[in-house]
Design a protein around this motif. Sequence first.
Motif, short mmCIF file in Angstrom:
data_model
loop_
_atom_site.label_atom_id
_atom_site.label_comp_id
_atom_site.label_asym_id
_atom_site.label_seq_id
_atom_site.Cartn_x
_atom_site.Cartn_y
_atom_site.Cartn_z
N LEU A 49 31.37 -33.47 -60.25
CA LEU A 49 30.77 -34.72 -60.70
C LEU A 49 30.78 -34.84 -62.22
O LEU A 49 30.90 -35.96 -62.75
CB LEU A 49 29.34 -34.85 -60.16
CG LEU A 49 29.22 -35.12 -58.66
CD1 LEU A 49 27.75 -35.05 -58.22
CD2 LEU A 49 29.80 -36.48 -58.30
N LEU A 50 30.65 -33.71 -62.92
CA LEU A 50 30.73 -33.75 -64.37
C LEU A 50 32.12 -34.20 -64.83
O LEU A 50 32.26 -34.97 -65.79
CB LEU A 50 30.42 -32.38 -64.96
CG LEU A 50 28.94 -32.00 -65.04
CD1 LEU A 50 28.80 -30.54 -65.46
CD2 LEU A 50 28.22 -32.91 -66.04
N VAL A 51 33.16 -33.72 -64.14
CA VAL A 51 34.53 -34.16 -64.46
C VAL A 51 34.66 -35.66 -64.22
O VAL A 51 35.18 -36.41 -65.07
CB VAL A 51 35.56 -33.38 -63.62
CG1 VAL A 51 36.97 -33.93 -63.85
CG2 VAL A 51 35.52 -31.89 -63.98
N ALA A 52 34.17 -36.13 -63.07
CA ALA A 52 34.23 -37.56 -62.76
C ALA A 52 33.45 -38.38 -63.78
O ALA A 52 33.91 -39.43 -64.25
CB ALA A 52 33.69 -37.81 -61.35
N LEU A 59 22.44 -22.87 -63.59
CA LEU A 59 22.63 -23.97 -62.65
C LEU A 59 22.89 -23.44 -61.25
O LEU A 59 22.27 -23.88 -60.26
CB LEU A 59 23.80 -24.84 -63.10
CG LEU A 59 24.17 -26.03 -62.20
CD1 LEU A 59 23.12 -27.13 -62.34
CD2 LEU A 59 25.55 -26.56 -62.56
N ALA A 60 23.80 -22.48 -61.13
CA ALA A 60 24.14 -21.92 -59.82
C ALA A 60 22.96 -21.18 -59.20
O ALA A 60 22.82 -21.13 -57.97
CB ALA A 60 25.34 -20.99 -59.95
N ALA A 61 22.11 -20.58 -60.06
CA ALA A 61 20.96 -19.83 -59.55
C ALA A 61 19.87 -20.75 -59.01
O ALA A 61 19.10 -20.36 -58.12
CB ALA A 61 20.40 -18.93 -60.64
N ARG A 62 19.78 -21.97 -59.54
CA ARG A 62 18.69 -22.87 -59.18
C ARG A 62 19.04 -23.86 -58.07
O ARG A 62 18.16 -24.40 -57.42
CB ARG A 62 18.21 -23.63 -60.43
CG ARG A 62 17.39 -22.77 -61.37
CD ARG A 62 17.20 -23.44 -62.71
NE ARG A 62 16.29 -22.69 -63.57
CZ ARG A 62 16.61 -21.58 -64.21
NH1 ARG A 62 17.83 -21.09 -64.10
NH2 ARG A 62 15.74 -20.94 -64.95
N LEU A 63 20.32 -24.13 -57.90
CA LEU A 63 20.75 -25.11 -56.91
C LEU A 63 21.38 -24.43 -55.70
O LEU A 63 21.88 -23.32 -55.80
CB LEU A 63 21.75 -26.09 -57.53
CG LEU A 63 21.27 -26.92 -58.72
CD1 LEU A 63 22.41 -27.78 -59.25
CD2 LEU A 63 20.09 -27.80 -58.32
N ARG A 64 21.38 -25.13 -54.60
CA ARG A 64 22.10 -24.63 -53.42
C ARG A 64 23.60 -24.62 -53.73
O ARG A 64 24.09 -25.45 -54.52
CB ARG A 64 21.82 -25.52 -52.23
CG ARG A 64 20.38 -25.43 -51.75
CD ARG A 64 20.15 -26.30 -50.54
NE ARG A 64 18.80 -26.16 -50.04
CZ ARG A 64 18.32 -26.80 -48.97
NH1 ARG A 64 19.13 -27.64 -48.30
NH2 ARG A 64 17.08 -26.62 -48.57
N SER A 100 25.57 -27.14 -56.34
CA SER A 100 26.08 -26.69 -57.64
C SER A 100 27.60 -26.89 -57.73
O SER A 100 28.12 -27.28 -58.79
CB SER A 100 25.73 -25.22 -57.88
OG SER A 100 26.34 -24.37 -56.92
N THR A 101 28.30 -26.67 -56.63
CA THR A 101 29.75 -26.90 -56.63
C THR A 101 30.06 -28.38 -56.84
O THR A 101 30.94 -28.75 -57.63
CB THR A 101 30.37 -26.42 -55.31
OG1 THR A 101 30.08 -25.03 -55.14
CG2 THR A 101 31.87 -26.62 -55.31
N ALA A 102 29.33 -29.25 -56.15
CA ALA A 102 29.56 -30.69 -56.30
C ALA A 102 29.24 -31.15 -57.72
O ALA A 102 29.95 -32.01 -58.26
CB ALA A 102 28.70 -31.45 -55.30
N ALA A 107 34.39 -33.74 -55.48
CA ALA A 107 32.97 -33.41 -55.29
C ALA A 107 32.58 -33.48 -53.81
O ALA A 107 31.86 -32.62 -53.30
CB ALA A 107 32.11 -34.37 -56.11
N VAL A 108 33.08 -34.50 -53.11
CA VAL A 108 32.77 -34.64 -51.69
C VAL A 108 33.37 -33.48 -50.90
O VAL A 108 32.70 -32.88 -50.04
CB VAL A 108 33.30 -35.98 -51.16
CG1 VAL A 108 33.15 -36.06 -49.64
CG2 VAL A 108 32.57 -37.15 -51.82
N LEU A 109 34.63 -33.14 -51.18
CA LEU A 109 35.27 -32.03 -50.47
C LEU A 109 34.57 -30.71 -50.75
O LEU A 109 34.36 -29.89 -49.85
CB LEU A 109 36.74 -31.94 -50.87
CG LEU A 109 37.69 -33.00 -50.31
CD1 LEU A 109 39.09 -32.82 -50.90
CD2 LEU A 109 37.75 -32.91 -48.79
N GLY A 110 34.24 -30.47 -52.03
CA GLY A 110 33.55 -29.22 -52.39
C GLY A 110 32.20 -29.11 -51.72
O GLY A 110 31.83 -28.04 -51.22
N PHE A 111 31.45 -30.21 -51.68
CA PHE A 111 30.14 -30.22 -51.02
C PHE A 111 30.30 -29.94 -49.53
O PHE A 111 29.57 -29.13 -48.95
CB PHE A 111 29.46 -31.56 -51.25
CG PHE A 111 28.06 -31.64 -50.72
CD1 PHE A 111 26.99 -31.16 -51.46
CD2 PHE A 111 27.81 -32.17 -49.46
CE1 PHE A 111 25.70 -31.22 -50.96
CE2 PHE A 111 26.52 -32.25 -48.95
CZ PHE A 111 25.45 -31.76 -49.72
#
Length: 408
Positions: free
Chosen positions: A298-301, A283-288, A292-294, A393-397
């Motif tokens: 989002l999975l937790v939410a 996931l981290a390799a394919r996304l910016r 990926s951090t967001a 998620a917003v803060l991480g993004f």
Amino acid sequence: MPGSPPPPSPRTSRWTRGWGITAALSVTETVSYGVLYYAFTAFLVPMRDDLGLATAEVTGALSLAILVSAPAGIVVGRYLDRHGPRALMTAGAVAGTALVLAWSRVEGLASLYLVWLAIGLVMATVFYEAAFTVLAKHFAAAEERRRAMTAVTLVAALSSFIFVPLSQLLIDAHGWRDALVILAAVLGAVTIPLHALVLQRAPDEPREGGRHAPSARAGAVLRSADFWFLSAAFFLSQFAAIAALVHAIPFLLERGYSATFAAFAVGFFGIAQIPGRVLFTPLAARLRPATSTAVVFLLVAAGVGVIVAISGAAAVVAGFVLLGMGNGMATLARATVIADRYGQAAYGTISGVAQAVTIAARGAAPVTASLYLAVVGYGALLWSLTAVALVAAVLGFAAERSAAPAGP
């Protein structure tokens, strides 16, 4: 000499050394977490009954150790930024072995707390944060670093599955005090030689792709807004996950589910962390980085939201799977984001502060959520936790989208 194979290149030698250290840490993290953390569950009842203490008094020892490990982790991180890991982590393994032996001889609350206060210091030297610092310094390439950290956490994820039942078997066969003596022997026999013989300092000048890998100064990072936005995101995500987990069974009982099903469903939180960690690297390799951090938050939410919004056993299980995957990814995300963003030189110091923030979330979540629950009820609590994870998620993004990391 004609016909002799060429000597290994420095890059190949360093790669081999790095993965040898990864293999050793995979084993020592599994045993360290098993004896110094997960085994406590099995010893809780026999300790309580033998010492004549209340359950809350006994569990307070573990809470004390976790809280002590937070500031100690900052000191350990600073040390590992300046020195190699062998001496400190070997000393931690020796001290951990001695303290488990001391644990087997406690006679009251004061001695139990004293031993576990010291175990908290040991946790800072031998748990994930120290191991991640070692790996961050040995792997300059982000993709290799993520794979190494993932490998360690995947193996160590088996720790509870191994050491909780093993501890119970030893208690049943020998009593809780002798069981601890046996576990101390296991801890010492495995971790001391591997730390002493395998761990070593990383090369002084890490390179990535043939150039010097950029590293930020710890002081500049700790004064920057983006670091604290990122730390706040991990704080909120951890707060939401732990608070939801603590109150999950009472919530499900209130919804009419049986206690057996509630315990079964909550168990997926732990199991799902393993596939979450497996999926994190691709996931981290394919996304910016920002995306990926967001996604982790989002999975937790999504997990908490599904549990509270959708009725039915399948939905509840699915919610805990999503929540567990997000929480499992978050462990790796925090470790790798710091290395990717701020470099290797001050990784231990920066990561130690970030870990202390996360530990604060674990400590604050149960009490704070309980106070809030008394006012609003279970449904509103879980909806609020969903919102908290969305804010994470917003803060991480936003933190990941901010300016590129500063050089030294």
